[in-house]
Design a protein around this motif. Structure first.
Motif, PDB file in Angstrom:
ATOM      1  N   LEU A  81       0.868  -1.168   0.000  1.00  0.00           N
ATOM      2  CA  LEU A  81       0.000   0.000   0.000  1.00  0.00           C
ATOM      3  C   LEU A  81       0.911   1.226   0.000  1.00  0.00           C
ATOM      4  CD1 LEU A  81      -2.651  -1.071   2.664  1.00  0.00           C
ATOM      5  CD2 LEU A  81      -2.948  -0.968   0.177  1.00  0.00           C
ATOM      6  N   VAL A  82       0.585   2.201  -0.837  1.00  0.00           N
ATOM      7  CA  VAL A  82       1.393   3.412  -0.948  1.00  0.00           C
ATOM      8  C   VAL A  82       0.621   4.563  -0.316  1.00  0.00           C
ATOM      9  CG1 VAL A  82       2.541   5.014  -2.518  1.00  0.00           C
ATOM     10  CG2 VAL A  82       2.420   2.569  -3.098  1.00  0.00           C
ATOM     11  N   ASN A  83       1.274   5.251   0.595  1.00  0.00           N
ATOM     12  CA  ASN A  83       0.701   6.431   1.230  1.00  0.00           C
ATOM     13  C   ASN A  83       1.706   7.567   1.094  1.00  0.00           C
ATOM     14  OD1 ASN A  83      -1.232   7.873   2.768  1.00  0.00           O
ATOM     15  ND2 ASN A  83      -0.082   7.512   4.640  1.00  0.00           N
ATOM     16  N   PHE A  84       1.231   8.803   1.184  1.00  0.00           N
ATOM     17  CA  PHE A  84       2.154   9.928   1.234  1.00  0.00           C
ATOM     18  C   PHE A  84       1.560  11.026   2.094  1.00  0.00           C
ATOM     19  CE2 PHE A  84      -0.389  11.016  -2.519  1.00  0.00           C
ATOM     20  CZ  PHE A  84      -0.663  12.358  -2.307  1.00  0.00           C
ATOM     21  N   PHE A  85       2.432  11.893   2.591  1.00  0.00           N
ATOM     22  CA  PHE A  85       2.000  13.093   3.293  1.00  0.00           C
ATOM     23  C   PHE A  85       3.048  14.167   3.101  1.00  0.00           C
ATOM     24  CE2 PHE A  85       4.268  10.600   6.429  1.00  0.00           C
ATOM     25  CZ  PHE A  85       4.965  11.510   7.208  1.00  0.00           C
ATOM     26  N   THR A  86       2.669  15.395   3.434  1.00  0.00           N
ATOM     27  CA  THR A  86       3.509  16.545   3.141  1.00  0.00           C
ATOM     28  C   THR A  86       3.666  17.435   4.368  1.00  0.00           C
ATOM     29  OG1 THR A  86       1.625  17.876   2.440  1.00  0.00           O
ATOM     30  CG2 THR A  86       2.745  16.593   0.738  1.00  0.00           C
ATOM     31  N   LYS A  87       4.721  18.236   4.352  1.00  0.00           N
ATOM     32  CA  LYS A  87       4.953  19.286   5.346  1.00  0.00           C
ATOM     33  C   LYS A  87       5.557  20.474   4.611  1.00  0.00           C
ATOM     34  CE  LYS A  87       5.990  16.424   9.383  1.00  0.00           C
ATOM     35  NZ  LYS A  87       6.986  16.147  10.420  1.00  0.00           N
ATOM     36  N   ALA A  88       5.304  21.665   5.141  1.00  0.00           N
ATOM     37  CA  ALA A  88       5.917  22.870   4.590  1.00  0.00           C
ATOM     38  C   ALA A  88       6.436  23.719   5.735  1.00  0.00           C
ATOM     39  CB  ALA A  88       4.913  23.659   3.767  1.00  0.00           C
ATOM     40  N   ARG A  89       7.550  24.405   5.477  1.00  0.00           N
ATOM     41  CA  ARG A  89       8.154  25.261   6.498  1.00  0.00           C
ATOM     42  C   ARG A  89       8.660  26.540   5.835  1.00  0.00           C
ATOM     43  NH1 ARG A  89      13.336  23.117   9.616  1.00  0.00           N
ATOM     44  NH2 ARG A  89      14.145  23.470   7.543  1.00  0.00           N
ATOM     45  N   GLU A  90       8.297  27.662   6.401  1.00  0.00           N
ATOM     46  CA  GLU A  90       8.708  28.967   5.884  1.00  0.00           C
ATOM     47  C   GLU A  90      10.112  29.295   6.396  1.00  0.00           C
ATOM     48  OE1 GLU A  90       7.658  32.169   3.423  1.00  0.00           O
ATOM     49  OE2 GLU A  90       6.460  30.421   3.923  1.00  0.00           O
ATOM     50  N   GLN A  91      10.994  29.715   5.485  1.00  0.00           N
ATOM     51  CA  GLN A  91      12.354  30.123   5.833  1.00  0.00           C
ATOM     52  C   GLN A  91      12.460  31.636   5.638  1.00  0.00           C
ATOM     53  OE1 GLN A  91      14.531  28.104   7.009  1.00  0.00           O
ATOM     54  NE2 GLN A  91      14.135  26.072   6.215  1.00  0.00           N
ATOM     55  N   VAL A  92      13.046  32.343   6.574  1.00  0.00           N
ATOM     56  CA  VAL A  92      13.241  33.785   6.465  1.00  0.00           C
ATOM     57  C   VAL A  92      14.734  34.056   6.497  1.00  0.00           C
ATOM     58  CG1 VAL A  92      12.786  36.036   7.507  1.00  0.00           C
ATOM     59  CG2 VAL A  92      11.052  34.245   7.622  1.00  0.00           C
ATOM     60  N   SER A  93      15.217  34.836   5.508  1.00  0.00           N
ATOM     61  CA  SER A  93      16.630  35.205   5.454  1.00  0.00           C
ATOM     62  C   SER A  93      16.748  36.717   5.566  1.00  0.00           C
ATOM     63  CB  SER A  93      17.256  34.766   4.130  1.00  0.00           C
ATOM     64  OG  SER A  93      17.212  33.371   4.009  1.00  0.00           O
ATOM     65  N   VAL A  94      17.613  37.193   6.446  1.00  0.00           N
ATOM     66  CA  VAL A  94      17.872  38.620   6.611  1.00  0.00           C
ATOM     67  C   VAL A  94      19.331  38.857   6.258  1.00  0.00           C
ATOM     68  CG1 VAL A  94      17.895  40.564   8.210  1.00  0.00           C
ATOM     69  CG2 VAL A  94      16.159  38.767   8.444  1.00  0.00           C
ATOM     70  N   ASN A  95      19.557  39.726   5.269  1.00  0.00           N
ATOM     71  CA  ASN A  95      20.913  40.066   4.847  1.00  0.00           C
ATOM     72  C   ASN A  95      21.127  41.549   5.080  1.00  0.00           C
ATOM     73  OD1 ASN A  95      21.636  37.466   3.812  1.00  0.00           O
ATOM     74  ND2 ASN A  95      20.234  37.881   2.132  1.00  0.00           N
ATOM     75  N   GLN A  96      22.269  41.892   5.679  1.00  0.00           N
ATOM     76  CA  GLN A  96      22.544  43.281   5.988  1.00  0.00           C
ATOM     77  C   GLN A  96      23.917  43.649   5.442  1.00  0.00           C
ATOM     78  OE1 GLN A  96      22.472  44.238  10.162  1.00  0.00           O
ATOM     79  NE2 GLN A  96      21.561  46.213   9.702  1.00  0.00           N
ATOM     80  N   PHE A  97      23.955  44.777   4.738  1.00  0.00           N
ATOM     81  CA  PHE A  97      25.202  45.289   4.190  1.00  0.00           C
ATOM     82  C   PHE A  97      25.393  46.695   4.723  1.00  0.00           C
ATOM     83  CE2 PHE A  97      27.412  47.814   0.937  1.00  0.00           C
ATOM     84  CZ  PHE A  97      28.623  47.144   0.936  1.00  0.00           C
ATOM     85  N   ASN A  98      26.465  46.925   5.456  1.00  0.00           N
ATOM     86  CA  ASN A  98      26.765  48.255   6.001  1.00  0.00           C
ATOM     87  C   ASN A  98      27.981  48.802   5.287  1.00  0.00           C
ATOM     88  OD1 ASN A  98      24.764  48.275   8.023  1.00  0.00           O
ATOM     89  ND2 ASN A  98      26.003  46.829   9.199  1.00  0.00           N
ATOM     90  N   THR A 122      11.877  35.513   1.893  1.00  0.00           N
ATOM     91  CA  THR A 122      11.282  34.294   2.435  1.00  0.00           C
ATOM     92  C   THR A 122      11.204  33.243   1.339  1.00  0.00           C
ATOM     93  OG1 THR A 122       9.023  34.982   1.929  1.00  0.00           O
ATOM     94  CG2 THR A 122       9.872  35.557   4.111  1.00  0.00           C
ATOM     95  N   SER A 123      11.249  32.003   1.754  1.00  0.00           N
ATOM     96  CA  SER A 123      11.068  30.886   0.839  1.00  0.00           C
ATOM     97  C   SER A 123      10.393  29.763   1.618  1.00  0.00           C
ATOM     98  CB  SER A 123      12.406  30.419   0.264  1.00  0.00           C
ATOM     99  OG  SER A 123      13.275  30.037   1.292  1.00  0.00           O
ATOM    100  N   THR A 124       9.778  28.858   0.895  1.00  0.00           N
ATOM    101  CA  THR A 124       9.098  27.741   1.547  1.00  0.00           C
ATOM    102  C   THR A 124       9.831  26.461   1.212  1.00  0.00           C
ATOM    103  OG1 THR A 124       6.986  28.897   1.315  1.00  0.00           O
ATOM    104  CG2 THR A 124       6.892  26.559   1.824  1.00  0.00           C
ATOM    105  N   GLU A 125      10.178  25.715   2.250  1.00  0.00           N
ATOM    106  CA  GLU A 125      10.807  24.419   2.077  1.00  0.00           C
ATOM    107  C   GLU A 125       9.741  23.358   2.313  1.00  0.00           C
ATOM    108  OE1 GLU A 125      15.047  22.959   3.385  1.00  0.00           O
ATOM    109  OE2 GLU A 125      13.643  22.770   5.053  1.00  0.00           O
ATOM    110  N   GLY A 126       9.572  22.481   1.340  1.00  0.00           N
ATOM    111  CA  GLY A 126       8.555  21.447   1.452  1.00  0.00           C
ATOM    112  C   GLY A 126       9.169  20.070   1.562  1.00  0.00           C
ATOM    113  N   THR A 127       8.445  19.183   2.234  1.00  0.00           N
ATOM    114  CA  THR A 127       8.882  17.800   2.406  1.00  0.00           C
ATOM    115  C   THR A 127       7.764  16.870   1.962  1.00  0.00           C
ATOM    116  OG1 THR A 127      10.188  18.454   4.330  1.00  0.00           O
ATOM    117  CG2 THR A 127       9.800  16.104   4.037  1.00  0.00           C
TER     118      THR A 127
END
Length: 178
Positions: A81-98, A122-127
């Motif tokens: 029997l084949v089953n699947f499920f998913t998850k998603a996670r939001e990634q936030v990146s902060v870059n600073q240049f002085n 921001t980006s979304t990482e899915g599994t």
């Protein structure tokens, strides 16, 4: 309202063209995988997956194609029997240049002038998890996992999902280490 809550999950398997899928798998080391020749989908589990029906169809088609390419046959009386499920996670990146002269040596932090630039992205990482269950014993015998970054480009969904599923199922059947 429920649709808005799971909007990031609806886009789960659409990966950016520059991103790759990272895969892993785990399995029951006491199982002889050569005995399994037929499969069917575990409807009760798949019905609970909270993604769009269109994405579910894409994943199911991709699993069908990949299993057929591996020599498996879809059956009403399956071995697996084949089953699947998913998850998603939001990634936030902060870059600073002085920029500018400040305390210390050379270019650096400046409390007076020339503030610099900060960007946030921001980006979304899915599994995607794919479970294979021994139909007779009702026990999970193998699980594959694929992780990648997501995008909203609907033009590439079919191709990307097919690639995602194929990469995960490359791990099946497991190669037992000697």
């Amino acid at each position: 309202m429920k649709t808005l809550k799971f909007l990031p999950v609806l886009l789960l398997f659409v990966l950016g063209s520059c991103c790759s899928v990272r895969v892993a798998s785990d399995y029951d080391k006491n199982v002889e995988f050569g005995q399994f020749k037929t499969y069917a989908f575990y409807k009760n589990g798949i019905d609970k997956v909270e993604i769009s029906d269109l994405d579910k169809k894409r994943i199911l088609r991709a699993i069908d194609e990949t299993m057929a390419a591996k020599g498996f046959t879809k059956s009403d009386n399956p071995d697996l029997l084949v089953n699947f499920f998913t998850k998603a996670r939001e990634q936030v990146s902060v870059n600073q240049f002085n920029a500018g002269w400040g305390y210390g040596w050379g270019w650096g932090w400046n409390p007076y002038f020339w503030g610099g630039n900060t960007s946030v992205s921001t980006s979304t990482e899915g599994t995607l998890y794919i479970d294979l269950i021994d139909a007779k014993k009702k026990e999970m015998i193998w699980q594959g996992e694929g992780v990648g970054y997501l995008t909203q480009d609907s033009e590439k969904k079919d191709e990307v999902i097919k690639n995602f599923v194929a990469k995960i199922l490359e791990q099946y059947p497991p190669q037992k280490k000697q």
